[in-house]
Design a protein around this motif. Structure first.
Motif, mmCIF file in Angstrom:
data_model
loop_
_atom_site.group_PDB
_atom_site.id
_atom_site.type_symbol
_atom_site.label_atom_id
_atom_site.label_comp_id
_atom_site.label_asym_id
_atom_site.label_seq_id
_atom_site.Cartn_x
_atom_site.Cartn_y
_atom_site.Cartn_z
ATOM 1 N N THR A 247 0.831 -1.212 0.000
ATOM 2 C CA THR A 247 0.000 0.000 0.000
ATOM 3 C C THR A 247 0.867 1.264 0.000
ATOM 4 O OG1 THR A 247 -0.148 0.131 2.405
ATOM 5 C CG2 THR A 247 -1.851 -1.151 1.277
ATOM 6 N N LEU A 248 2.191 1.094 -0.089
ATOM 7 C CA LEU A 248 3.083 2.257 -0.091
ATOM 8 C C LEU A 248 2.736 3.178 -1.264
ATOM 9 C CD1 LEU A 248 5.747 3.771 0.748
ATOM 10 C CD2 LEU A 248 6.966 2.160 -0.695
ATOM 11 N N PHE A 249 2.503 4.430 -0.991
ATOM 12 C CA PHE A 249 2.091 5.424 -1.996
ATOM 13 C C PHE A 249 0.835 4.980 -2.753
ATOM 14 C CE2 PHE A 249 6.869 6.102 -2.027
ATOM 15 C CZ PHE A 249 6.809 7.122 -1.095
ATOM 16 N N LEU A 250 -0.032 4.255 -2.064
ATOM 17 C CA LEU A 250 -1.319 3.788 -2.612
ATOM 18 C C LEU A 250 -1.149 2.808 -3.768
ATOM 19 C CD1 LEU A 250 -3.322 7.145 -2.723
ATOM 20 C CD2 LEU A 250 -3.610 5.317 -1.075
ATOM 21 N N LYS A 251 0.057 2.212 -3.905
ATOM 22 C CA LYS A 251 0.270 1.338 -5.050
ATOM 23 C C LYS A 251 0.791 -0.027 -4.613
ATOM 24 C CE LYS A 251 2.815 4.246 -7.502
ATOM 25 N NZ LYS A 251 2.705 5.666 -7.323
ATOM 26 N N PRO A 252 0.360 -1.099 -5.166
ATOM 27 C CA PRO A 252 -0.783 -1.213 -6.063
ATOM 28 C C PRO A 252 -2.112 -1.319 -5.315
ATOM 29 C CG PRO A 252 0.277 -3.320 -5.862
ATOM 30 C CD PRO A 252 1.074 -2.368 -5.020
ATOM 31 N N ASP A 253 -2.048 -1.591 -4.000
ATOM 32 C CA ASP A 253 -3.308 -1.762 -3.258
ATOM 33 C C ASP A 253 -3.635 -0.530 -2.436
ATOM 34 O OD1 ASP A 253 -3.563 -4.339 -4.246
ATOM 35 O OD2 ASP A 253 -2.339 -5.177 -2.633
ATOM 36 N N SER A 254 -4.904 -0.404 -2.129
ATOM 37 C CA SER A 254 -5.316 0.755 -1.336
ATOM 38 C C SER A 254 -5.441 0.348 0.126
ATOM 39 C CB SER A 254 -6.635 1.294 -1.897
ATOM 40 O OG SER A 254 -7.591 1.437 -0.898
ATOM 41 N N HIS A 255 -4.821 1.130 0.995
ATOM 42 C CA HIS A 255 -4.889 0.785 2.424
ATOM 43 C C HIS A 255 -6.294 1.011 2.968
ATOM 44 C CE1 HIS A 255 -4.125 5.055 2.384
ATOM 45 N NE2 HIS A 255 -4.325 5.160 3.670
ATOM 46 N N GLU A 256 -7.049 1.897 2.308
ATOM 47 C CA GLU A 256 -8.436 2.111 2.733
ATOM 48 C C GLU A 256 -9.247 0.827 2.511
ATOM 49 O OE1 GLU A 256 -7.337 4.595 0.362
ATOM 50 O OE2 GLU A 256 -7.374 6.482 1.478
ATOM 51 N N GLY B 240 4.280 3.095 -13.162
ATOM 52 C CA GLY B 240 5.745 3.138 -13.306
ATOM 53 C C GLY B 240 6.481 2.624 -12.077
ATOM 54 N N GLY B 241 5.775 2.334 -11.005
ATOM 55 C CA GLY B 241 6.410 1.931 -9.752
ATOM 56 C C GLY B 241 6.434 0.429 -9.569
ATOM 57 N N PRO B 242 6.822 -0.084 -8.423
ATOM 58 C CA PRO B 242 7.359 0.638 -7.272
ATOM 59 C C PRO B 242 8.696 1.322 -7.605
ATOM 60 C CG PRO B 242 6.932 -1.681 -6.752
ATOM 61 C CD PRO B 242 6.760 -1.531 -8.218
ATOM 62 N N GLY B 243 8.874 2.500 -7.077
ATOM 63 C CA GLY B 243 10.030 3.322 -7.459
ATOM 64 C C GLY B 243 9.905 3.644 -8.933
#
Lengths: 423, 294
Positions: A247-256, B240-243
């Motif tokens: 969920t880091l930076f909302l990617k790829p999963d949403s923490h909500e 484009g992620g992660p990173g």
């Protein structure tokens, strides 16, 4: 006979031609002025916009408002193209970090001749900083929001945790870590917490004494031991599984989504998510709202929201300003904010009561917190390329959280990228 | 009747009159944007401001940017892996489904199905399937006693997960093209080969493959162009992620033009991408030169 008909026909044509211009002028004079309002919004917001337009048009029969509804993802891109093509809408909705760009490019009309000083002074001082410059006033703030902490009351009870009721008792990052551990061991939660780095906004590093820029906005403020310490702590949480790295930076999963599924005990998210959480969680568990934790340098959070701007390309700025003035009176704004927004008018924010008990609970914490947002948040948002700064934050800190590079290396790279964006 | 122009002149002019509307449309919607893009790549411009001429600085900035170089590498990885896998899989499936097989029309339809589905919808679907905590792939893995994987959240796994989705999406389309090619090969060749005692492998190697070369050239060229232009799946699934682990060139173009608001640099990236794709297309045409008979 045929010659007479021909002459009569020609004569009639001449008469029609002579009067047609006058007729069209008379018709135009009776026609209402049409104002195009270019805005995105959630379904409930758009429904409100339509109701408000109908109400305004009833009161002002000479003005017709045409709402052009857009999606958030393409809103600013299509708006930019329309502006560049000389086909800008009369009024456009934008966000606080974006408005500075339009003001700088002279694509926002000065509204000070149209709006009384008292009217303008009602808005939160931090919001006025985005639209005021040299005594000019470039946009009317419509709503604002912030990030708060949403927690699972059932899990908190199981783990014996109590959420702070007043902002002076807000948690520290140390408390936060302990809460995560307790939730993971004593409640059914798979993860303790999530969302401190949320969507790449810098408020987590603000609490550690850093920021995308220094308070004077002249250089980056990330390559310092305090920020490195904070980011290392964050990495530790991912490594230990206290926070889900997916969920880091909302990617790829949403923490909500994971919170609503009962997999995370406590999360950071925007106040605007309250309605969505209410729908998703239903009766599965009880949930509440509290304040974001404080770091060694104090407290920080997001300052979101929208405002409406009149384009200098508008042919009817007076009528457009009349609509915006009415739309943002305390009376109309109070109805709009019932959807789960913080009013942009300070007197209204002090007295507003939300009819929906869930929204009311969320806003109780949000309003206390909102009044204490530090000035660095505005300074960061006012950077000419805030979105670019968020992007490089994600691209440099992400690999550090995944262990591909060290936090020190990531911070050094971030410093370099931010410097390029500031220059 | 007055003869205004001679028959010879008419013969010379009339074809141009017929193609004029198409040329006009081509000029407005293709040539003008290309020229504009070249002009824009020499300017600093954020769409709403006034463009400022800066010469070749956008190209210099792009070529010296570490993220661009990384994006170029990621793109080459995508092309290098997805094109051979996609083409081989498409060819093998086409051969299989060209033979006598029960329910072969159903299989053909199922395999072709992703090709007429929106790529955004496919991306969303696979994103859910890949989810660490609620995805079906990890669910199946745990059913068999395995450990869930961060398919899209781990920088080491994310490019491969995207490539798998891309191949799944694209090979059905190529299979149909190969199938059309296979059905155009006359049966007599195979019958003659069988009489001569050729094995199935020999028939494939000396009849099928050479006669499929024009089709193969088309499929390979299109697959390479498609792989270089990969954007939709990346945008929907990882941004484009992660990173920057899945930052392909098109994503880098989007980043520069629409996130960093550097339209000039965005145009420079688009033109660099054009040169790269053009180079590879010419290379492929040269590779197949003389060996393709239509």
């Amino acid at each position: 006979m045929s010659k007479r008909i021909l002459c009569l026909g020609l004569l009639s044509l001449v008469v029609i031609a002579m009067f047609s211009s006058s007729i069209s002028m008379v018709l135009a004079a009776g026609k209402a002025v049409e104002i195009e309002w270019y805005a995105w919004g959630r379904p409930a917001e758009v429904e409100f916009f339509h109701q408000a337009i109908a109400e305004f048009e009833k009161k002002n029969p000479g003005i017709r408002i045409k709402l052009t509804e857009t999606g958030w993802d393409e809103h600013h891109r299509t708006l930019d193209v329309r502006i560049a093509g000389g086909n800008a809408p009369d009024i456009y909705r934008t966000t606080f970090p974006y408005v500075g760009r339009y003001i700088k490019a002279k694509q926002a009309l000065d509204l000070s001749p149209h709006l009384l000083k008292e009217y303008r002074k009602r808005f939160w001082p931090n919001l006025r900083q985005f639209v005021e410059s040299d005594g000019k006033f470039y946009g009317v703030p419509q709503m604002t929001d912030t990030h708060v902490v949403f927690y699972n009351i059932d899990y908190f009870k199981a783990a014996g945790i109590e959420a702070p009721a007043t902002i002076d008792k807000a948690w520290t990052w140390e408390d936060w870590e302990n809460i995560g551990r307790k939730l993971k061991s004593k409640s059914p939660a798979k993860y303790g917490f999530a969302g401190a780095l949320y969507n790449g906004e810098p408020w987590y590093i603000n609490t550690w004494g850093g920021g995308f820029v220094t308070p004077d906005g002249k250089k980056p403020d990330v390559n310092k031991p305090e920020v490195i310490k904070g980011l290392k702590l964050q990495k530790k949480w991912y490594d230990e599984g206290l926070e889900p790295i997916n969920t880091l930076f909302l990617k790829p999963d949403s923490h909500e989504q994971l919170f609503a599924l009962g997999q995370i005990g406590v999360i950071f998210s925007g106040t605007w998510m309250a309605e969505w959480l209410k729908d998703q969680i239903g009766d599965k568990f009880k949930w509440g709202t509290t304040f974001v934790p404080k770091g060694p340098a104090g407290f920080s959070t997001a300052l979101g929201g929208c405002l409406n701007v009149i384009s200098p390309q508008s042919k009817h700025p007076k009528e457009a300003a009349k609509f915006l003035e009415w739309l943002n009176t305390d009376e109309v704004m109070e109805r709009f904010c019932q959807l789960g927004f913080i009013p942009t008018s300070v007197p209204l924010a002090k007295r507003i009561s939300y009819k929906d008990p869930t929204i009311n609970g969320v806003m109780k914490a949000a309003l206390q917190q909102y009044a204490q947002i530090p000035p660095i948040v505005v300074t960061q948002y006012k950077q000419k390329n805030y979105a670019g700064m968020v992007q490089v934050f994600i691209e440099t800190i992400g690999p550090a959280m995944h262990g591909q590079i060290t936090v020190e290396q990531a911070v050094k790279m971030l410093d370099k990228e931010l410097r390029r964006l500031i220059d | 009747m007055i003869k205004l122009v001679s028959w010879k002149t008419q013969r010379r002019i009339v074809p141009y009159i017929f193609i004029a509307p198409a040329m006009l449309l081509l000029a407005i919607f293709t040539f003008y944007p290309i020229i504009s893009s070249i002009r824009m790549s020499l300017c600093e411009w954020d769409i709403i401001g006034t463009p400022r001429f800066i010469g070749l600085r956008n190209y210099a900035t792009t070529l010296s940017d570490m993220t661009f170089r990384h994006a170029l590498l990621v793109t080459f990885l995508f092309v290098g892996v997805t094109v051979p896998v996609n083409v081989t899989l498409a060819l093998l499936t086409a051969i299989l489904l060209n033979g006598r097989l029960a329910l072969r029309n159903l299989f053909r339809s199922i395999i072709f199905f992703p090709a007429f589905t929106s790529m955004v919808a496919i991306g969303m679907l696979w994103k859910y399937m890949y989810s660490t905590d609620y995805g079906i792939i990890n669910y199946i893995i745990t059913l068999f006693g395995g450990h869930p994987k961060d398919w899209l959240a781990n920088p080491a796994w994310a490019p491969w997960s995207l490539m798998l989705t891309s191949v799944w999406y694209g090979f059905g389309w190529n299979m149909v093209i190969f199938l059309a090619g296979l059905q155009n090969i006359p049966d007599q060749y195979y019958e003659a080969a069988a009489i001569d005692g050729a094995s199935k492998w020999a028939a494939f190697r000396f009849i099928t493959l050479p006669l499929l070369k024009p089709i193969s050239l088309f499929v390979v060229v299109m697959a390479v162009i498609y792989a270089f232009r990969m954007f939709d799946l990346v945008y929907v699934m990882t941004m484009g992620g992660p990173g920057t682990s899945t930052m392909v060139l098109m994503m880098y173009f989007y980043r520069q033009a629409f996130i960093m608001l550097r339209m000039g640099q965005g145009s420079a990236v688009a033109l660099i991408l054009f040169v790269v794709v053009f180079f590879f297309t010419v290379l492929q045409l040269r590779f197949f030169k003389g060996e393709v008979s239509y």
